[in-house]
Design a protein around this motif. Sequence first.
Motif, PDB file in Angstrom:
ATOM      1  N   LEU A 155      68.695  65.687  -5.648  1.00 14.45           N
ATOM      2  CA  LEU A 155      67.307  66.080  -5.408  1.00 14.45           C
ATOM      3  C   LEU A 155      67.024  66.190  -3.913  1.00 14.45           C
ATOM      4  O   LEU A 155      66.317  67.108  -3.465  1.00 14.45           O
ATOM      5  N   ARG A 156      67.584  65.267  -3.123  1.00 14.86           N
ATOM      6  CA  ARG A 156      67.391  65.343  -1.667  1.00 14.86           C
ATOM      7  C   ARG A 156      67.964  66.642  -1.113  1.00 14.86           C
ATOM      8  O   ARG A 156      67.398  67.242  -0.196  1.00 14.86           O
ATOM      9  N   GLU A 157      69.094  67.078  -1.660  1.00 12.99           N
ATOM     10  CA  GLU A 157      69.683  68.334  -1.195  1.00 12.99           C
ATOM     11  C   GLU A 157      68.770  69.514  -1.519  1.00 12.99           C
ATOM     12  O   GLU A 157      68.589  70.414  -0.695  1.00 12.99           O
ATOM     13  N   ARG A 158      68.231  69.522  -2.731  1.00 12.84           N
ATOM     14  CA  ARG A 158      67.316  70.610  -3.098  1.00 12.84           C
ATOM     15  C   ARG A 158      66.088  70.625  -2.197  1.00 12.84           C
ATOM     16  O   ARG A 158      65.642  71.685  -1.733  1.00 12.84           O
ATOM     17  N   VAL A 159      65.518  69.439  -1.951  1.00 11.78           N
ATOM     18  CA  VAL A 159      64.307  69.368  -1.130  1.00 11.78           C
ATOM     19  C   VAL A 159      64.629  69.743   0.315  1.00 11.78           C
ATOM     20  O   VAL A 159      63.838  70.426   0.977  1.00 11.78           O
ATOM     21  N   ALA A 160      65.784  69.296   0.806  1.00 14.40           N
ATOM     22  CA  ALA A 160      66.162  69.640   2.172  1.00 14.40           C
ATOM     23  C   ALA A 160      66.310  71.151   2.341  1.00 14.40           C
ATOM     24  O   ALA A 160      65.964  71.708   3.384  1.00 14.40           O
ATOM     25  N   ALA A 161      66.834  71.824   1.299  1.00 17.80           N
ATOM     26  CA  ALA A 161      66.969  73.279   1.375  1.00 17.80           C
ATOM     27  C   ALA A 161      65.617  73.964   1.485  1.00 17.80           C
ATOM     28  O   ALA A 161      65.521  75.090   1.996  1.00 17.80           O
ATOM     29  N   ALA A 162      64.557  73.308   1.016  1.00 10.65           N
ATOM     30  CA  ALA A 162      63.203  73.862   1.111  1.00 10.65           C
ATOM     31  C   ALA A 162      62.440  73.300   2.303  1.00 10.65           C
ATOM     32  O   ALA A 162      61.213  73.441   2.375  1.00 10.65           O
ATOM     33  N   ASP A 163      63.181  72.616   3.232  1.00  9.60           N
ATOM     34  CA  ASP A 163      62.558  72.004   4.423  1.00  9.60           C
ATOM     35  C   ASP A 163      61.527  70.958   4.040  1.00  9.60           C
ATOM     36  O   ASP A 163      60.513  70.781   4.746  1.00  9.60           O
TER      37      ASP A 163
END
Length: 398
Positions: free
Chosen positions: A337-345
């Motif tokens: 989930l952190r990776e997904r959120v990081a991809a969206a800044d």
Amino acid sequence: MTDEGPDPGSHPWAYGWRRVMLATGMLVYPALTALGVSHTVTGARAVAGYAVVAAFTVCYAAGGIAFARGRRRQAEFLTAGQATLFAAALPFAHADAFFLGTGVVSFVAVLFPARATAAVMAGTAGALVLPWAVRPWHSGPGWFQALALLFSSLTVRGFSEIATTNQELVAARAEVARLASEAERNRIARDLHDLLGHSLTAITVKSRLAQRLAAKDLALAVEEMAAVEDLSRQALADVRAAVSGYREVTLAAELARGRELLRAAGVVADLPGATDAVAPAHRELFGWVVREGLTNVVRHARAARCTVLLTGTSVEIRDDGPGKGSPVGDGKGLAGLRERVAAADGNVEAGPLGPRGWRLRVTVPAVPGRPHAPVREGPQAREGRQVREGREIREGSP
């Protein structure tokens, strides 16, 4: 449990090797009764006692097979046979005959849940009182037999409730999947109706206008046909977006699934009923957040209530558990989930709340220049516009 009996394929935990081991383990009680026969009587009476115990064992095994195959009536008949053989074993095994009573009470507890408490109490009381009341047996209360009957029957009843609950959860999960699929089909049908209804109406009107302009002003007619082409491309893009949403995670679908998941887990769900506040660009990401957060609540939180809060740039999931709602750091779900959120800044915050509870909060940047939803024309507005366009054509104005 239904009249048709359990579904052996519905859940491996409840209907796999554990069920077989439990049923087989109960056969130790006929063996203890046979040992009691050897200590109580001899000669022909002992042979008769062994025969009764053997008949009970066969009846018990046949009853278990009948129940496993969904033959409830046959299982009930065999339970009555077990009760008769238990009574027949009393003169031969005395207090040890109540080991057979354990099998009878266990079957009654599974087949007739409403009578389970009465059956367990009656069997336990009988094991205590009867050996003491029948003086020729020269024994006091059957404490060991009563305890064996009590705890074995409760174990069997508890396992039966777990199996029934698992079966209901499997059915509920299938129903949730069916309802989610049906809701998604309805959403697609509604979106396609709205999108194509608006776009095709506009294309029809502009095509008719271009036909009328063709004889008067070819340049304006070409402009109108170019607009028709743009509308067609936009309609195609809208249709593709609507259909692709059928294969993606959507916030609305995850909230619907989450509500059923929390209900099945016994957690009070305080979830939003609409997702309009969230920009379309963030709804899929927020759907993943809701999925991960509610899964962790059910798995780890031991909470009584779960709340989801939505804004245009954030989603927050709270529970009132003891403060261990999610495995921070090492959890694979949160790491993904952190990776997904990081991809969206975006940013992920996860941690305990005081004095108890857990919070998972995801914030993302606001969508710059977020477009408003297109305004759909009502019948009167559309009729007025068509009248004005017709007047312009008649007057020779563009």
